[in-house]
Design a protein around this motif. Structure first.
Motif, PDB file in Angstrom:
ATOM      1  N   LEU A 186       0.847  -1.197   0.000  1.00  0.00           N
ATOM      2  CA  LEU A 186       0.000   0.000   0.000  1.00  0.00           C
ATOM      3  C   LEU A 186       0.879   1.243   0.000  1.00  0.00           C
ATOM      4  O   LEU A 186       1.671   1.452   0.922  1.00  0.00           O
ATOM      5  CB  LEU A 186      -0.905  -0.003   1.247  1.00  0.00           C
ATOM      6  CG  LEU A 186      -1.862   1.182   1.404  1.00  0.00           C
ATOM      7  CD1 LEU A 186      -2.926   1.161   0.308  1.00  0.00           C
ATOM      8  CD2 LEU A 186      -2.502   1.163   2.785  1.00  0.00           C
ATOM      9  N   ASP A 187       0.758   2.078  -1.025  1.00  0.00           N
ATOM     10  CA  ASP A 187       1.573   3.291  -1.048  1.00  0.00           C
ATOM     11  C   ASP A 187       0.844   4.438  -0.360  1.00  0.00           C
ATOM     12  O   ASP A 187      -0.337   4.345  -0.012  1.00  0.00           O
ATOM     13  CB  ASP A 187       2.003   3.670  -2.464  1.00  0.00           C
ATOM     14  CG  ASP A 187       0.833   4.030  -3.382  1.00  0.00           C
ATOM     15  OD1 ASP A 187      -0.250   4.391  -2.872  1.00  0.00           O
ATOM     16  OD2 ASP A 187       1.011   3.973  -4.606  1.00  0.00           O
ATOM     17  N   GLN A 188       1.547   5.549  -0.168  1.00  0.00           N
ATOM     18  CA  GLN A 188       0.995   6.658   0.587  1.00  0.00           C
ATOM     19  C   GLN A 188      -0.243   7.243  -0.085  1.00  0.00           C
ATOM     20  O   GLN A 188      -1.241   7.542   0.580  1.00  0.00           O
ATOM     21  CB  GLN A 188       2.059   7.742   0.775  1.00  0.00           C
ATOM     22  CG  GLN A 188       1.601   8.892   1.660  1.00  0.00           C
ATOM     23  CD  GLN A 188       2.632   9.996   1.758  1.00  0.00           C
ATOM     24  OE1 GLN A 188       2.860  10.717   0.792  1.00  0.00           O
ATOM     25  NE2 GLN A 188       3.262  10.121   2.924  1.00  0.00           N
ATOM     26  N   ALA A 189      -0.201   7.408  -1.390  1.00  0.00           N
ATOM     27  CA  ALA A 189      -1.330   8.020  -2.094  1.00  0.00           C
ATOM     28  C   ALA A 189      -2.590   7.175  -1.934  1.00  0.00           C
ATOM     29  O   ALA A 189      -3.689   7.705  -1.691  1.00  0.00           O
ATOM     30  CB  ALA A 189      -0.981   8.196  -3.569  1.00  0.00           C
ATOM     31  N   ALA A 190      -2.450   5.854  -2.065  1.00  0.00           N
ATOM     32  CA  ALA A 190      -3.610   4.974  -1.921  1.00  0.00           C
ATOM     33  C   ALA A 190      -4.136   5.000  -0.490  1.00  0.00           C
ATOM     34  O   ALA A 190      -5.351   5.000  -0.262  1.00  0.00           O
ATOM     35  CB  ALA A 190      -3.245   3.555  -2.333  1.00  0.00           C
ATOM     36  N   ALA A 191      -3.228   5.026   0.494  1.00  0.00           N
ATOM     37  CA  ALA A 191      -3.653   5.069   1.892  1.00  0.00           C
ATOM     38  C   ALA A 191      -4.430   6.354   2.176  1.00  0.00           C
ATOM     39  O   ALA A 191      -5.472   6.337   2.854  1.00  0.00           O
ATOM     40  CB  ALA A 191      -2.449   4.963   2.816  1.00  0.00           C
ATOM     41  N   ARG A 192      -3.948   7.477   1.642  1.00  0.00           N
ATOM     42  CA  ARG A 192      -4.661   8.740   1.850  1.00  0.00           C
ATOM     43  C   ARG A 192      -6.036   8.714   1.196  1.00  0.00           C
ATOM     44  O   ARG A 192      -7.027   9.195   1.774  1.00  0.00           O
ATOM     45  CB  ARG A 192      -3.834   9.904   1.310  1.00  0.00           C
ATOM     46  CG  ARG A 192      -2.578  10.192   2.121  1.00  0.00           C
ATOM     47  CD  ARG A 192      -1.927  11.513   1.702  1.00  0.00           C
ATOM     48  NE  ARG A 192      -0.736  11.794   2.491  1.00  0.00           N
ATOM     49  CZ  ARG A 192      -0.124  12.974   2.523  1.00  0.00           C
ATOM     50  NH1 ARG A 192      -0.593  13.983   1.778  1.00  0.00           N
ATOM     51  NH2 ARG A 192       0.946  13.162   3.267  1.00  0.00           N
ATOM     52  N   ALA A 193      -6.104   8.142   0.018  1.00  0.00           N
ATOM     53  CA  ALA A 193      -7.397   8.066  -0.668  1.00  0.00           C
ATOM     54  C   ALA A 193      -8.377   7.194   0.124  1.00  0.00           C
ATOM     55  O   ALA A 193      -9.555   7.536   0.269  1.00  0.00           O
ATOM     56  CB  ALA A 193      -7.203   7.516  -2.077  1.00  0.00           C
TER      57      ALA A 193
END
Length: 407
Positions: free
Chosen positions: A205-212
């Motif tokens: 899980l990358d940061q952008a996906a986690a934020r989304a």
């Protein structure tokens, strides 16, 4: 291998387990199935309601344990922390000595809840007298008269009765061991807090996906505090540092990812500092959302004052994910490698010093990436669940279960 309950062949563990909202509960739920691979394990909980099954582990409520004399001669392990979630383990450590994992070197808050919290001032006085004699009696009576400094909880940790009965004590840091070591005391063993296997599920899980997934801003720096938000975690200091950063970082967001303690006046602090739009408080989080917040953030702040000596399971998880962190330059966190964390040294005027550290890290993505990679590598190399279970097996083999006794 014998089934759980075979006389003399297993391990009894007094511990909280999920759904109890205790870091020790999660720790034990991860550890016990590994121990159960080569010996029967019976976990004794205060109440059985809602406890999920654990592979190879028989879970009993306290009342059922009392009706099982076949278990009383087994080696006993007590997982003791500083909250009412651990009350039954604390009581068992006093009544049926065995090995103790002392997650919190300070137990004053727990003793206070079991005595004063239940309207039993004489029992509180007796606990202080048992460890501190007439000085303890004077402190208890001054408190009954309305005179008490909260720092006394840390100066009078009230762990002596547990240590006096233990056949061996497991701790998570050299700092904690230093707080409890005494001539003639029980043998001590340091077993670093293990990294939760759940962390590995979020490697992809990358940061952008986690934020989304969490509905967080796609851009802008995110600062994070993880876990139960208590006054001891210095949330007030972090808020003061954030207030200093906001003029130069107008898109900064500070996440308090955990349930706020009633003793922490978060609404009042936010209003005083004008940070209502810069701070989000999540409340209690499931383990998956807990880890998603760690993946979404840019930087963790994990501080303690006073330094009681507990090791932070939230910090271990975040570092294992590769999240860089600012930690205390003293206490258990100071034992982490310097490449893996940024230390806030003790000293006066902490707010401007913390603000300067946070600003430097938030403006330097390469430094954060290097620190996060070093933290991830260290935790995965030196703090595995398998290494923790091996250390427990060695402690059980060396120290045994102590004297059989009826509860």
């Amino acid at each position: 291998m014998s089934r759980p309950g075979a006389p003399g062949e297993g391990l009894v563990v007094f511990t909280p387990l999920p759904p109890a909202r205790s870091g020790v509960a999660s720790y034990a739920a991860e550890l016990l199935p590994d121990l159960a691979r080569d010996l029967p394990v019976v976990a004794v909980v205060a109440q059985h309601r809602g406890v999920p099954p654990l592979p190879g582990v028989e879970v009993l409520p306290l009342l059922a344990y009392r009706q099982r004399p076949d278990l009383w001669a087994w080696p006993h392990l007590h997982q003791v922390g500083n909250s009412l979630d651990h009350a039954h383990a604390y009581g068992a450590a006093l009544r049926r000595p065995g090995i103790v994992t002392l997650h919190d070197p300070v137990l004053h808050h727990l003793v206070e809840a079991l005595t004063l919290g239940q309207g039993r001032p004489a029992a509180y006085e007796a606990a202080l007298v048992a460890e501190h004699g007439e000085a303890g009696r004077r402190i208890a009576r001054r408190r009954a008269a309305g005179l008490f400094d909260p720092m006394l909880r840390f100066l009078l940790p009230l762990h002596g009765q547990v240590l006096a009965r233990a056949h061996g004590v497991i701790l998570h840091s050299r700092f904690a061991a230093g707080r409890v070591r005494r001539p003639g005391g029980p043998p001590l063993r340091i077993v670093p807090h293990h990294l939760s296997p759940a962390v590995a599920r979020f490697d992809g899980l990358d940061q952008a996906a986690a934020r989304a997934q969490l509905g967080l801003p796609a851009r802008g720096p995110i600062l994070l505090s993880l876990g139960h938000a208590t006054p001891a975690k210095r949330i007030d200091l972090v808020l003061e540092a954030v207030a200093r950063l906001v003029p130069a970082m107008p898109d900064l967001l500070y996440l308090v990812a955990g349930a706020p303690d009633p003793a922490l006046d978060l609404p009042g602090l936010l209003a005083r500092l004008g940070l209502q739009g810069r701070v989000r408080v999540t409340g209690w989080l499931s383990e998956d959302d807990f880890l998603r917040h760690a993946r979404a953030a840019d930087l963790l702040v994990n501080l303690r004052h006073p330094l009681a000596g507990e090791s932070s399971g939230a910090l271990v998880r975040a570092l294992g994910l590769g999240l860089p962190a600012v930690v205390d330059g003293a206490g258990p966190a100071a034992e982490l490698p310097p490449a893996a964390v940024t230390w806030l040294p003790p000293g006066p005027e902490p707010a401007p010093r913390l603000a300067a550290l946070l600003a430097a890290l938030l403006r330097d993505p390469d430094r954060r990436a290097a620190q996060g990679a070093a933290a991830r590598a260290h935790l995965r190399r030196h703090c595995s669940l398998e290494a923790s279970a091996r250390a427990y097996r060695a402690a059980i083999a060396d120290w045994g279960g102590g004297r059989p006794a009826a509860p």
